[in-house]
Design a protein around this motif. Structure first.
Motif, short mmCIF file in Angstrom:
data_model
loop_
_atom_site.label_atom_id
_atom_site.label_comp_id
_atom_site.label_asym_id
_atom_site.label_seq_id
_atom_site.Cartn_x
_atom_site.Cartn_y
_atom_site.Cartn_z
N THR A 1 56.41 31.69 33.46
CA THR A 1 57.10 31.96 34.71
C THR A 1 56.23 31.50 35.88
N SER A 2 56.84 31.40 37.04
CA SER A 2 56.09 31.02 38.24
C SER A 2 54.94 31.99 38.48
N ARG A 3 55.18 33.26 38.29
CA ARG A 3 54.14 34.28 38.49
C ARG A 3 52.98 34.09 37.51
N GLN A 4 53.30 33.80 36.27
CA GLN A 4 52.25 33.59 35.26
C GLN A 4 51.40 32.36 35.60
N ALA B 1 43.66 36.67 31.23
CA ALA B 1 42.94 35.52 31.79
C ALA B 1 42.62 35.75 33.27
N ALA B 2 43.55 36.33 34.02
CA ALA B 2 43.32 36.59 35.45
C ALA B 2 42.19 37.60 35.65
N VAL B 3 42.13 38.61 34.79
CA VAL B 3 41.06 39.61 34.87
C VAL B 3 39.71 38.96 34.60
N VAL B 4 39.64 38.11 33.60
CA VAL B 4 38.40 37.42 33.27
C VAL B 4 37.94 36.54 34.44
N VAL B 5 38.87 35.81 35.04
CA VAL B 5 38.53 34.94 36.17
C VAL B 5 38.01 35.78 37.34
N ARG B 6 38.68 36.88 37.65
CA ARG B 6 38.23 37.74 38.75
C ARG B 6 36.84 38.31 38.49
N ARG B 7 36.59 38.72 37.26
CA ARG B 7 35.26 39.27 36.93
C ARG B 7 34.17 38.21 37.05
N ARG B 8 34.46 37.01 36.62
CA ARG B 8 33.47 35.92 36.75
C ARG B 8 33.22 35.59 38.20
N ALA B 9 34.25 35.64 39.01
CA ALA B 9 34.11 35.32 40.43
C ALA B 9 33.32 36.38 41.17
N SER B 10 33.37 37.63 40.70
CA SER B 10 32.67 38.71 41.39
C SER B 10 31.19 38.81 41.01
N ARG B 11 30.77 38.04 40.05
CA ARG B 11 29.36 38.07 39.64
C ARG B 11 28.49 37.31 40.58
#
Length: 113
Positions: free
Chosen positions: A9-12, A103-113
């Motif tokens: 979907t567009s959201r995904q 996948a979005a959670v993993v990306v956010r966690r990597r970005a916050s490091r």
């Protein structure tokens, strides 16, 4: 990603690839215009579903090296758009939703490091 997951979907797609809905809408519209993606909205009695995206015929040059004779049917636009009326669409979207959220959670966690 759309090839791997068949329907997103567009959201995904926004969660996986873009920082904002506006950017996602613009790029998804461009990819649809170039026939890299095809989109549909499943029928719903009340309200409307988000756009659902599958690969279109314009993606052939992108996937040409990955397609063998066994996969030919999977890479036909009419077969991809058949997901619009498939009874398995809800199940596939549920699986894809789990994946994109993870996948979005993993990306956010990597970005916050």
């Amino acid at each position: 990603m759309v090839d791997t997951h068949r329907v997103l979907t567009s959201r995904q797609i926004t969660h996986l690839c873009f920082g904002s809905e506006t950017t996602a809408r613009t790029r998804l519209s461009a990819l649809t215009s170039m026939r890299v993606l095809a989109r549909f909205r499943p029928r719903r009695d009340l309200g409307s579903h988000p756009w659902h995206h599958v690969l279109d015929s314009g993606d052939a040059f992108l996937l040409e090296h990955d397609i063998d004779d066994r996969d030919h049917r999977r890479h036909r636009t009419d077969q991809r758009l058949a997901w619009a009326t498939s009874q398995r669409l809800g199940h596939l979207l549920g699986i894809n939703s789990f994946f994109t959220t993870l996948a979005a959670v993993v990306v956010r966690r990597r970005a916050s490091r």
